[in-house]
Design a protein around this motif. Sequence first.
Motif, PDB file in Angstrom:
ATOM      1  N   GLN A   1       0.804  -1.212   0.000  1.00 24.93           N
ATOM      2  CA  GLN A   1       0.000   0.000   0.000  1.00 24.93           C
ATOM      3  C   GLN A   1       0.842   1.270   0.000  1.00 24.93           C
ATOM      4  O   GLN A   1       1.693   1.462   0.847  1.00 24.93           O
ATOM      5  CB  GLN A   1      -0.898  -0.027   1.236  1.00 24.93           C
ATOM      6  N   GLU A   2       0.604   2.108  -0.998  1.00 24.59           N
ATOM      7  CA  GLU A   2       1.223   3.421  -1.090  1.00 24.59           C
ATOM      8  C   GLU A   2       0.115   4.435  -1.318  1.00 24.59           C
ATOM      9  O   GLU A   2      -0.936   4.110  -1.857  1.00 24.59           O
ATOM     10  CB  GLU A   2       2.217   3.468  -2.243  1.00 24.59           C
ATOM     11  N   PHE A   3       0.335   5.667  -0.935  1.00 26.51           N
ATOM     12  CA  PHE A   3      -0.664   6.705  -1.124  1.00 26.51           C
ATOM     13  C   PHE A   3      -0.642   7.203  -2.561  1.00 26.51           C
ATOM     14  O   PHE A   3       0.404   7.244  -3.211  1.00 26.51           O
ATOM     15  CB  PHE A   3      -0.417   7.873  -0.172  1.00 26.51           C
ATOM     16  N   PHE A   4      -1.818   7.578  -3.056  1.00 28.29           N
ATOM     17  CA  PHE A   4      -1.944   8.151  -4.384  1.00 28.29           C
ATOM     18  C   PHE A   4      -2.460   9.571  -4.223  1.00 28.29           C
ATOM     19  O   PHE A   4      -3.515   9.795  -3.628  1.00 28.29           O
ATOM     20  CB  PHE A   4      -2.910   7.325  -5.248  1.00 28.29           C
ATOM     21  N   THR A   5      -1.719  10.551  -4.739  1.00 25.59           N
ATOM     22  CA  THR A   5      -2.053  11.949  -4.495  1.00 25.59           C
ATOM     23  C   THR A   5      -3.057  12.520  -5.481  1.00 25.59           C
ATOM     24  O   THR A   5      -3.601  13.591  -5.248  1.00 25.59           O
ATOM     25  CB  THR A   5      -0.783  12.831  -4.524  1.00 25.59           C
TER      26      THR A   5
ATOM     27  N   ARG B   1     -12.381  -5.486   1.362  1.00 24.22           N
ATOM     28  CA  ARG B   1     -12.444  -4.109   1.850  1.00 24.22           C
ATOM     29  C   ARG B   1     -12.127  -3.109   0.735  1.00 24.22           C
ATOM     30  O   ARG B   1     -11.376  -2.166   0.931  1.00 24.22           O
ATOM     31  CB  ARG B   1     -11.489  -3.912   3.025  1.00 24.22           C
ATOM     32  N   ASN B   2     -12.675  -3.319  -0.438  1.00 17.96           N
ATOM     33  CA  ASN B   2     -12.387  -2.489  -1.599  1.00 17.96           C
ATOM     34  C   ASN B   2     -12.614  -0.998  -1.311  1.00 17.96           C
ATOM     35  O   ASN B   2     -11.740  -0.175  -1.564  1.00 17.96           O
ATOM     36  CB  ASN B   2     -13.242  -2.942  -2.786  1.00 17.96           C
ATOM     37  N   SER B   3     -13.763  -0.669  -0.762  1.00 17.19           N
ATOM     38  CA  SER B   3     -14.071   0.736  -0.483  1.00 17.19           C
ATOM     39  C   SER B   3     -13.106   1.318   0.547  1.00 17.19           C
ATOM     40  O   SER B   3     -12.564   2.414   0.362  1.00 17.19           O
ATOM     41  CB  SER B   3     -15.510   0.860   0.019  1.00 17.19           C
ATOM     42  N   GLU B   4     -12.876   0.589   1.623  1.00 15.94           N
ATOM     43  CA  GLU B   4     -11.959   1.066   2.657  1.00 15.94           C
ATOM     44  C   GLU B   4     -10.545   1.241   2.106  1.00 15.94           C
ATOM     45  O   GLU B   4      -9.850   2.195   2.434  1.00 15.94           O
ATOM     46  CB  GLU B   4     -11.928   0.103   3.848  1.00 15.94           C
ATOM     47  N   PHE B   5     -10.124   0.301   1.252  1.00 15.23           N
ATOM     48  CA  PHE B   5      -8.802   0.386   0.639  1.00 15.23           C
ATOM     49  C   PHE B   5      -8.629   1.709  -0.105  1.00 15.23           C
ATOM     50  O   PHE B   5      -7.644   2.424   0.103  1.00 15.23           O
ATOM     51  CB  PHE B   5      -8.581  -0.792  -0.308  1.00 15.23           C
ATOM     52  N   TRP B   6      -9.582   2.038  -0.983  1.00 17.19           N
ATOM     53  CA  TRP B   6      -9.452   3.253  -1.783  1.00 17.19           C
ATOM     54  C   TRP B   6      -9.513   4.502  -0.914  1.00 17.19           C
ATOM     55  O   TRP B   6      -8.809   5.474  -1.177  1.00 17.19           O
ATOM     56  CB  TRP B   6     -10.499   3.289  -2.884  1.00 17.19           C
ATOM     57  N   HIS B   7     -10.315   4.487   0.138  1.00 19.27           N
ATOM     58  CA  HIS B   7     -10.364   5.636   1.037  1.00 19.27           C
ATOM     59  C   HIS B   7      -9.041   5.812   1.787  1.00 19.27           C
ATOM     60  O   HIS B   7      -8.627   6.935   2.065  1.00 19.27           O
ATOM     61  CB  HIS B   7     -11.525   5.498   2.029  1.00 19.27           C
ATOM     62  N   GLU B   8      -8.385   4.712   2.094  1.00 15.76           N
ATOM     63  CA  GLU B   8      -7.112   4.776   2.823  1.00 15.76           C
ATOM     64  C   GLU B   8      -5.959   5.274   1.955  1.00 15.76           C
ATOM     65  O   GLU B   8      -5.075   5.968   2.444  1.00 15.76           O
ATOM     66  CB  GLU B   8      -6.752   3.395   3.378  1.00 15.76           C
ATOM     67  N   VAL B   9      -5.939   4.916   0.678  1.00 13.08           N
ATOM     68  CA  VAL B   9      -4.770   5.235  -0.145  1.00 13.08           C
ATOM     69  C   VAL B   9      -4.943   6.483  -1.007  1.00 13.08           C
ATOM     70  O   VAL B   9      -3.971   6.986  -1.554  1.00 13.08           O
ATOM     71  CB  VAL B   9      -4.349   4.053  -1.050  1.00 13.08           C
ATOM     72  N   THR B  10      -6.152   6.994  -1.143  1.00 11.96           N
ATOM     73  CA  THR B  10      -6.405   8.143  -2.016  1.00 11.96           C
ATOM     74  C   THR B  10      -6.327   9.437  -1.223  1.00 11.96           C
ATOM     75  O   THR B  10      -7.103   9.655  -0.299  1.00 11.96           O
ATOM     76  CB  THR B  10      -7.793   8.030  -2.685  1.00 11.96           C
ATOM     77  N   LEU B  11      -5.387  10.289  -1.599  1.00 18.83           N
ATOM     78  CA  LEU B  11      -5.270  11.588  -0.949  1.00 18.83           C
ATOM     79  C   LEU B  11      -6.039  12.664  -1.716  1.00 18.83           C
ATOM     80  O   LEU B  11      -6.360  13.708  -1.163  1.00 18.83           O
ATOM     81  CB  LEU B  11      -3.800  11.983  -0.827  1.00 18.83           C
ATOM     82  N   GLY B  12      -6.331  12.391  -2.979  1.00 24.19           N
ATOM     83  CA  GLY B  12      -7.119  13.319  -3.789  1.00 24.19           C
ATOM     84  C   GLY B  12      -8.604  13.019  -3.645  1.00 24.19           C
ATOM     85  O   GLY B  12      -9.045  12.385  -2.695  1.00 24.19           O
TER      86      GLY B  12
END
Length: 82
Positions: A6-10, A32-43
């Motif tokens: 897991q890395e953040f996406f800006t 946990r698809n939804s939780e995953f995207w909320h955790e890694v998406t900074l935009g």
Amino acid sequence: MSLYGQEFFTGDVAALNCSDKFSNFLPVLGTRNSEFWHEVTLGQLEMTEIDGNHLSCMHEPKVKNVADFIRDFCEVRRNEKA
């Protein structure tokens, strides 16, 4: 996704979420698809549910909806930058 480093996406993300959570290729129930995207998406994050499963969403007639979504999403983003 549990093995993904897991890395953040800006940038902004439009994530497509299949309504059918099972396929012979990828059993995605419990990932946990939804939780995953909320955790890694900074935009900005836009989650959209689409018909089908991980494989069937890319075949007719469902793939037309996926293509329409991508086209419309890109059009909106292009207009926002104009």
